[in-house]
Design an enzyme around this catalytic site. Structure first.
Site, PDB file in Angstrom:
ATOM      1  N   GLU A 176      52.600  76.091  52.557  1.00  0.00           N
ATOM      2  CA  GLU A 176      52.067  75.172  53.558  1.00  0.00           C
ATOM      3  C   GLU A 176      52.535  73.765  53.230  1.00  0.00           C
ATOM      4  O   GLU A 176      52.609  73.377  52.058  1.00  0.00           O
ATOM      5  CB  GLU A 176      50.541  75.207  53.583  1.00  0.00           C
ATOM      6  CG  GLU A 176      49.958  76.552  53.990  1.00  0.00           C
ATOM      7  CD  GLU A 176      48.436  76.531  54.001  1.00  0.00           C
ATOM      8  OE1 GLU A 176      47.880  76.311  55.082  1.00  0.00           O
ATOM      9  OE2 GLU A 176      47.838  76.710  52.942  1.00  0.00           O
ATOM     10  N   HIS A 191      45.777  87.897  51.459  1.00  0.00           N
ATOM     11  CA  HIS A 191      46.984  87.936  52.268  1.00  0.00           C
ATOM     12  C   HIS A 191      48.186  88.527  51.528  1.00  0.00           C
ATOM     13  O   HIS A 191      48.848  89.452  52.005  1.00  0.00           O
ATOM     14  CB  HIS A 191      47.361  86.530  52.742  1.00  0.00           C
ATOM     15  CG  HIS A 191      46.308  85.857  53.545  1.00  0.00           C
ATOM     16  ND1 HIS A 191      45.432  86.536  54.362  1.00  0.00           N
ATOM     17  CD2 HIS A 191      45.982  84.546  53.689  1.00  0.00           C
ATOM     18  CE1 HIS A 191      44.623  85.680  54.960  1.00  0.00           C
ATOM     19  NE2 HIS A 191      44.947  84.478  54.572  1.00  0.00           N
ATOM     20  N   ASP A 196      42.241  82.083  47.488  1.00  0.00           N
ATOM     21  CA  ASP A 196      42.299  81.843  48.920  1.00  0.00           C
ATOM     22  C   ASP A 196      43.392  82.652  49.605  1.00  0.00           C
ATOM     23  O   ASP A 196      43.239  83.058  50.768  1.00  0.00           O
ATOM     24  CB  ASP A 196      42.536  80.346  49.181  1.00  0.00           C
ATOM     25  CG  ASP A 196      42.337  79.956  50.638  1.00  0.00           C
ATOM     26  OD1 ASP A 196      41.422  80.502  51.271  1.00  0.00           O
ATOM     27  OD2 ASP A 196      43.096  79.110  51.129  1.00  0.00           O
ATOM     28  N   ASP A 239      41.281  90.113  57.798  1.00  0.00           N
ATOM     29  CA  ASP A 239      42.363  89.365  57.170  1.00  0.00           C
ATOM     30  C   ASP A 239      43.343  89.093  58.298  1.00  0.00           C
ATOM     31  O   ASP A 239      44.096  89.978  58.711  1.00  0.00           O
ATOM     32  CB  ASP A 239      43.021  90.193  56.056  1.00  0.00           C
ATOM     33  CG  ASP A 239      44.116  89.416  55.332  1.00  0.00           C
ATOM     34  OD1 ASP A 239      44.641  88.445  55.920  1.00  0.00           O
ATOM     35  OD2 ASP A 239      44.465  89.780  54.198  1.00  0.00           O
ATOM     36  N   HIS A 240      43.319  87.871  58.834  1.00  0.00           N
ATOM     37  CA  HIS A 240      44.057  87.609  60.073  1.00  0.00           C
ATOM     38  C   HIS A 240      45.557  87.830  59.921  1.00  0.00           C
ATOM     39  O   HIS A 240      46.257  88.056  60.906  1.00  0.00           O
ATOM     40  CB  HIS A 240      43.769  86.201  60.585  1.00  0.00           C
ATOM     41  CG  HIS A 240      44.323  85.100  59.746  1.00  0.00           C
ATOM     42  ND1 HIS A 240      43.653  84.565  58.673  1.00  0.00           N
ATOM     43  CD2 HIS A 240      45.507  84.441  59.811  1.00  0.00           C
ATOM     44  CE1 HIS A 240      44.378  83.617  58.127  1.00  0.00           C
ATOM     45  NE2 HIS A 240      45.511  83.518  58.795  1.00  0.00           N
ATOM     46  N   LYS A 264      37.075  86.481  55.194  1.00  0.00           N
ATOM     47  CA  LYS A 264      37.282  86.168  53.796  1.00  0.00           C
ATOM     48  C   LYS A 264      36.684  84.788  53.498  1.00  0.00           C
ATOM     49  O   LYS A 264      36.511  83.985  54.432  1.00  0.00           O
ATOM     50  CB  LYS A 264      38.770  86.203  53.443  1.00  0.00           C
ATOM     51  CG  LYS A 264      39.584  85.007  53.959  1.00  0.00           C
ATOM     52  CD  LYS A 264      40.985  85.071  53.415  1.00  0.00           C
ATOM     53  CE  LYS A 264      41.767  83.832  53.752  1.00  0.00           C
ATOM     54  NZ  LYS A 264      41.380  82.635  53.017  1.00  0.00           N
ATOM     55  N   LYS A 273      50.093  74.492  48.620  1.00  0.00           N
ATOM     56  CA  LYS A 273      49.929  73.449  49.626  1.00  0.00           C
ATOM     57  C   LYS A 273      50.820  72.255  49.281  1.00  0.00           C
ATOM     58  O   LYS A 273      51.216  72.068  48.136  1.00  0.00           O
ATOM     59  CB  LYS A 273      48.466  73.019  49.719  1.00  0.00           C
ATOM     60  CG  LYS A 273      47.553  74.102  50.274  1.00  0.00           C
ATOM     61  CD  LYS A 273      46.145  73.591  50.492  1.00  0.00           C
ATOM     62  CE  LYS A 273      45.273  74.650  51.156  1.00  0.00           C
ATOM     63  NZ  LYS A 273      45.725  74.996  52.521  1.00  0.00           N
ATOM     64  N   ASP A 280      17.295  79.509  62.670  1.00  0.00           N
ATOM     65  CA  ASP A 280      17.852  79.584  61.320  1.00  0.00           C
ATOM     66  C   ASP A 280      17.985  81.044  60.906  1.00  0.00           C
ATOM     67  O   ASP A 280      17.384  81.947  61.503  1.00  0.00           O
ATOM     68  CB  ASP A 280      16.946  78.853  60.328  1.00  0.00           C
ATOM     69  CG  ASP A 280      16.937  77.355  60.572  1.00  0.00           C
ATOM     70  OD1 ASP A 280      18.022  76.793  60.762  1.00  0.00           O
ATOM     71  OD2 ASP A 280      15.827  76.761  60.563  1.00  0.00           O
ATOM     72  N   PHE A 281      18.712  81.262  59.830  1.00  0.00           N
ATOM     73  CA  PHE A 281      18.935  82.619  59.357  1.00  0.00           C
ATOM     74  C   PHE A 281      17.670  83.240  58.770  1.00  0.00           C
ATOM     75  O   PHE A 281      17.594  84.469  58.647  1.00  0.00           O
ATOM     76  CB  PHE A 281      20.048  82.642  58.327  1.00  0.00           C
ATOM     77  CG  PHE A 281      21.387  82.188  58.871  1.00  0.00           C
ATOM     78  CD1 PHE A 281      21.710  82.385  60.204  1.00  0.00           C
ATOM     79  CD2 PHE A 281      22.314  81.571  58.051  1.00  0.00           C
ATOM     80  CE1 PHE A 281      22.939  81.964  60.720  1.00  0.00           C
ATOM     81  CE2 PHE A 281      23.545  81.158  58.549  1.00  0.00           C
ATOM     82  CZ  PHE A 281      23.854  81.354  59.879  1.00  0.00           C
TER      83      PHE A 281
END
Length: 507
Positions: free
Chosen positions: A237, A261, A256, A198-199, A169, A359, A104-105
């Site tokens: 999306e 982005h 989000d 940030d992909h 993120k 979305k 565990d952390f």
């Protein structure tokens, strides 16, 4: 100015840049991010010969696994999601460096085992004390993990080695929490050793914004308020929230997507020419843009938000957001967000930037559309040009990465009739080599210590300064407007542009 590909050796651009001796510790190995993105990207890098022969990957999770159990998890993830072909010899060499540490952390003994495991890898695999800690875990656990790394000496750099931390993120949920998160990370790792992924910044087309603007004299002279009417940045999306109810409810579309982005895309579109493409020069110019952003006075007229209602998507009947499993029936979380922003600089004064995301919209698409002003005089009759719209340069981030230029052209025949036509550039049709997946590029940059594609904490805080007043305004308004699934959002978003005499693009 010369353009430098982040994956090329600066001494010889024909040669790929290969990471030196190093390893990675992956927290959150059981999550979708690790299985669908991080693990396959590591294999793809190895398959392309961009990782050192002794590269090691240590998994840390609350599971009763042996090393071979973790290796099987990675194997299954690679088989299911890797971009490149599976080669047994590559896999065997990579798998020799896999280790697993259960715990565990808050488990001191587990972090002692992690330290010993890393020390053994330094000897057995020649990782040289160089390790990146990838936190593919919720931000609420960042403090516990980095605190343990510090307590057990895992963040300490010795004898020229490096230690880095990678975080995903969301970088907080408002300005205050972002600052707290930055303080937590900054107490353990220096700023240059913190990599915020940030992909979207790893996507080929996003980086091509810089190449397109600054490597071509064609665009830069008209890249300003004298010629540009407005800019639309869209991330749409066609799917719903899926199984992300626990994450998404309370976060929403603006936090989000827009905070990270879309504001990053906006900064690349609006920035001034950097002195070079190194991390510091890019950061300075992006920060200038974000610090120059201004909000309109009437947020009720210049922003829009909504929730998707039941409707049709992909030919199937789909439920509304409030009917999704795990979502509160009283939820006011938005699944659609649109905002109007200005950039108070000489270049962009008076040019609105319209950002939208949602979305369950008409289709999946991410694009930047730079829409130009109409010609001041058209020597054509109204009937000749009734279909003619404004010139536009559209940068498609996904899908079908590429660019489109829209302009007016004469229709064949004896009459002077003008219609819009498109000139397309598609990456897949112009280059033989396939584009690396975003996580391949970003993970390699972490291992190389090359941060041009990663937002610094100053950019994160500036982004929250922009978004916080909008979120506070929405919080006072009650429930978002409903829009049917499969459409392009709430009516208020269309009215937002109509007040300016404009319309949203239909990608």
């Amino acid at each position: 100015m010369t353009w430098t590909n982040p994956l090329r050796d600066p001494e010889d651009r024909r040669l790929p840049r290969i990471a030196g001796p190093c390893g990675m510790v992956l927290f959150g190995v059981t999550g979708d991010l690790s299985r669908k993105k991080v693990m396959p990207a590591i294999y793809d890098l190895a398959n392309r010969g961009l990782l050192p022969p002794g590269f090691s990957l240590v998994g840390f999770a609350r599971r009763d696994w042996a090393h071979q159990d973790f290796a099987q998890i990675v194997h299954d993830s690679v088989k299911a999601h890797a971009r490149t072909e599976f080669r047994e010899e590559v896999w065997q060499q990579l798998a020799e460096g896999f280790r697993f540490v259960p715990g565990d952390f808050d488990d001191d003994q587990a972090f002692d085992r992690l330290r010993r495991t890393i020390e053994e890898l330094d000897v057995d695999r020649g990782t040289g004390g160089n390790h990146a800690f990838y936190l593919a875990i919720p931000p609420g656990f960042f403090g516990a993990v980095v605190g343990q790394l510090k307590e057990h000496g895992l963040a300490e750099e010795r004898n020229g080695s490096w230690r880095r931390v990678v975080v995903e993120k969301p970088f907080g949920h408002d300005l205050e929490s972002a600052r707290e998160l930055n303080d937590v990370l900054g107490q353990v790792f220096p700023s240059g050793s913190v990599f915020r992924i940030d992909h979207y910044l790893g996507k080929e087309t996003v980086q091509n914004i810089l190449a397109m603007r600054f490597a071509n004299e064609l665009f830069e002279p008209i890249w300003n308020a004298n010629y540009v009417d407005h800019v639309q940045i869209t991330m749409a999306e066609d799917i719903g929230i899926g199984g992300r109810a626990g994450y998404y409810d309370g976060i929403g579309a603006a936090r989000d997507v827009i905070q990270n982005h879309l504001l990053q895309l906006m900064s690349l579109v609006a920035m001034e020419e950097p002195t070079s493409f190194d991390a510091e020069s890019l950061r300075i110019e992006k920060q200038k843009v974000l610090s120059s952003v201004v909000l309109p006075r009437r947020l009720d007229l210049t922003t829009a938000r909504g929730q998707y209602a039941p409707g049709w998507a992909g030919g199937e009947k789909v439920p509304g957001f409030l009917e999704e499993e795990g979502i509160r029936k009283t939820s006011t979380t938005e699944t659609y967000a649109a905002v109007t922003l200005g950039v108070d600089t000489r270049r962009w004064a008076g040019v609105p930037f319209y950002l939208r995301t949602g979305k369950r919209l008409g289709r999946r698409v991410t694009e930047v559309a730079v829409v130009f002003k109409r010609a001041p005089h058209l020597p054509f009759s109204s009937t000749s040009t009734e279909e003619l719209t404004q010139n536009a340069l559209v940068i498609r981030v996904q899908p079908d990465e590429g660019m489109t230029i829209r302009f007016g052209s004469k229709v064949p025949g004896t009459a002077m009739e003008i219609r819009d036509v498109n000139m397309d550039f598609v990456y897949g049709g112009s280059f033989v080599e396939s584009s690396p997946e975003a996580y391949e590029r970003l993970i390699l940059d972490v291992l190389l210590g090359d941060p041009p594609l990663f937002p610094r904490h100053e950019e994160v805080e500036l982004s929250w300064k922009i978004l916080d007043p909008i979120l506070e305004h929405w919080a006072k308004k009650g429930k978002p407007e409903q829009y049917p699934s499969g459409t392009w959002g709430p009516e208020s978003a269309d009215k937002m542009l109509a007040r300016d005499g404009r319309v949203w693009r239909r990608p």
